[in-house]
Design a protein around this motif. Sequence first.
Motif, PDB file in Angstrom:
ATOM      1  N   ASN A   8       0.807  -1.221   0.000  1.00  0.00           N
ATOM      2  CA  ASN A   8       0.000   0.000   0.000  1.00  0.00           C
ATOM      3  C   ASN A   8       0.843   1.276   0.000  1.00  0.00           C
ATOM      4  OD1 ASN A   8       0.259  -1.011   2.882  1.00  0.00           O
ATOM      5  ND2 ASN A   8      -0.435   1.073   3.247  1.00  0.00           N
ATOM      6  N   GLU A   9       2.120   1.167   0.272  1.00  0.00           N
ATOM      7  CA  GLU A   9       3.011   2.315   0.087  1.00  0.00           C
ATOM      8  C   GLU A   9       3.540   2.204  -1.336  1.00  0.00           C
ATOM      9  OE1 GLU A   9       5.849   3.234   3.171  1.00  0.00           O
ATOM     10  OE2 GLU A   9       4.592   2.152   4.630  1.00  0.00           O
ATOM     11  N   ARG A  10       3.034   3.080  -2.196  1.00  0.00           N
ATOM     12  CA  ARG A  10       3.351   2.990  -3.622  1.00  0.00           C
ATOM     13  C   ARG A  10       4.849   2.939  -3.898  1.00  0.00           C
ATOM     14  NH1 ARG A  10      -0.551   4.213  -7.591  1.00  0.00           N
ATOM     15  NH2 ARG A  10      -2.609   4.363  -6.648  1.00  0.00           N
ATOM     16  N   ALA A  30       0.896  -3.501  -7.566  1.00  0.00           N
ATOM     17  CA  ALA A  30      -0.473  -3.272  -7.103  1.00  0.00           C
ATOM     18  C   ALA A  30      -0.352  -2.625  -5.725  1.00  0.00           C
ATOM     19  CB  ALA A  30      -1.260  -4.569  -7.031  1.00  0.00           C
ATOM     20  N   TYR A  31      -1.380  -1.893  -5.339  1.00  0.00           N
ATOM     21  CA  TYR A  31      -1.263  -1.080  -4.136  1.00  0.00           C
ATOM     22  C   TYR A  31      -2.251  -1.451  -3.033  1.00  0.00           C
ATOM     23  CZ  TYR A  31       1.300   1.344  -7.747  1.00  0.00           C
ATOM     24  OH  TYR A  31       2.162   1.628  -8.772  1.00  0.00           O
ATOM     25  N   TYR A  32      -3.139  -2.373  -3.295  1.00  0.00           N
ATOM     26  CA  TYR A  32      -4.098  -2.835  -2.290  1.00  0.00           C
ATOM     27  C   TYR A  32      -4.386  -4.307  -2.541  1.00  0.00           C
ATOM     28  CZ  TYR A  32      -4.864   2.124  -1.490  1.00  0.00           C
ATOM     29  OH  TYR A  32      -4.686   3.444  -1.207  1.00  0.00           O
ATOM     30  N   GLY A  33      -4.819  -5.006  -1.511  1.00  0.00           N
ATOM     31  CA  GLY A  33      -5.117  -6.422  -1.634  1.00  0.00           C
ATOM     32  C   GLY A  33      -6.196  -6.726  -2.650  1.00  0.00           C
ATOM     33  N   ASP A  34      -7.284  -5.954  -2.618  1.00  0.00           N
ATOM     34  CA  ASP A  34      -8.374  -6.209  -3.568  1.00  0.00           C
ATOM     35  C   ASP A  34      -7.925  -5.965  -5.002  1.00  0.00           C
ATOM     36  OD1 ASP A  34      -8.236  -3.459  -2.910  1.00  0.00           O
ATOM     37  OD2 ASP A  34     -10.363  -3.141  -3.242  1.00  0.00           O
ATOM     38  N   PRO A  55      -4.717  -1.392   3.974  1.00  0.00           N
ATOM     39  CA  PRO A  55      -6.121  -0.982   4.046  1.00  0.00           C
ATOM     40  C   PRO A  55      -6.943  -1.691   2.967  1.00  0.00           C
ATOM     41  CG  PRO A  55      -4.734   0.833   3.268  1.00  0.00           C
ATOM     42  CD  PRO A  55      -3.833  -0.318   3.573  1.00  0.00           C
ATOM     43  N   ARG A  56      -8.246  -1.692   3.141  1.00  0.00           N
ATOM     44  CA  ARG A  56      -9.230  -2.265   2.211  1.00  0.00           C
ATOM     45  C   ARG A  56      -9.269  -3.786   2.279  1.00  0.00           C
ATOM     46  NH1 ARG A  56      -8.494   1.504  -3.104  1.00  0.00           N
ATOM     47  NH2 ARG A  56      -8.440  -0.530  -4.122  1.00  0.00           N
ATOM     48  N   MET A  57      -8.132  -4.458   2.138  1.00  0.00           N
ATOM     49  CA  MET A  57      -8.075  -5.919   2.247  1.00  0.00           C
ATOM     50  C   MET A  57      -6.662  -6.305   2.658  1.00  0.00           C
ATOM     51  SD  MET A  57      -8.572  -8.879  -0.668  1.00  0.00           S
ATOM     52  CE  MET A  57     -10.353  -8.851  -0.749  1.00  0.00           C
ATOM     53  N   LYS A  58      -6.548  -7.087   3.721  1.00  0.00           N
ATOM     54  CA  LYS A  58      -5.229  -7.536   4.170  1.00  0.00           C
ATOM     55  C   LYS A  58      -4.575  -8.377   3.076  1.00  0.00           C
ATOM     56  CE  LYS A  58      -5.955  -7.762   9.140  1.00  0.00           C
ATOM     57  NZ  LYS A  58      -7.315  -8.018   9.607  1.00  0.00           N
ATOM     58  N   GLY A  59      -3.263  -8.331   3.056  1.00  0.00           N
ATOM     59  CA  GLY A  59      -2.520  -9.144   2.100  1.00  0.00           C
ATOM     60  C   GLY A  59      -2.757 -10.631   2.302  1.00  0.00           C
ATOM     61  N   THR A  60      -2.963 -11.032   3.557  1.00  0.00           N
ATOM     62  CA  THR A  60      -3.223 -12.444   3.825  1.00  0.00           C
ATOM     63  C   THR A  60      -4.544 -12.880   3.186  1.00  0.00           C
ATOM     64  OG1 THR A  60      -4.121 -11.774   5.977  1.00  0.00           O
ATOM     65  CG2 THR A  60      -1.858 -12.610   5.935  1.00  0.00           C
TER      66      THR A  60
END
Length: 130
Positions: A8-10, A30-34, A55-60
Amino acid sequence: MKFMAVHNERVVADTLTVILKQHGYDCTPAYYGDEAVTIARQIHPQLILIDVVMPRMKGTEAAMLILDEQPECKVIFLATTTGADALCQDVKQRGYDVEIMVGLPKPQDLLKKLSDLGFNPPITPPPRSG
């Protein structure tokens, strides 16, 4: 070989992407899990480097969704925050074959991990002058 670097940190995702591209790997950030789930459905990566807590969706969560659809994909979790290692262990206990790197890896450590997993660089980087 198609790879993804997800953070999430670009600047982190982009830097990992640049490092991998410099060594001949085809890498998409990619910058978010979703977002990672959506992109993975399109490109079918062989390997994903993914931050655990985003944020939005955890990597796990993203990794488990991707692995359910693409079990041949390898996942390396980047455990960069407190508690991330426990989340990664939970994924392993659920039966997913994942790797964990604590902290942000140095380029040489990342390349060694990739080599250990059988992902040898397609090209040799040019020698550094100086």
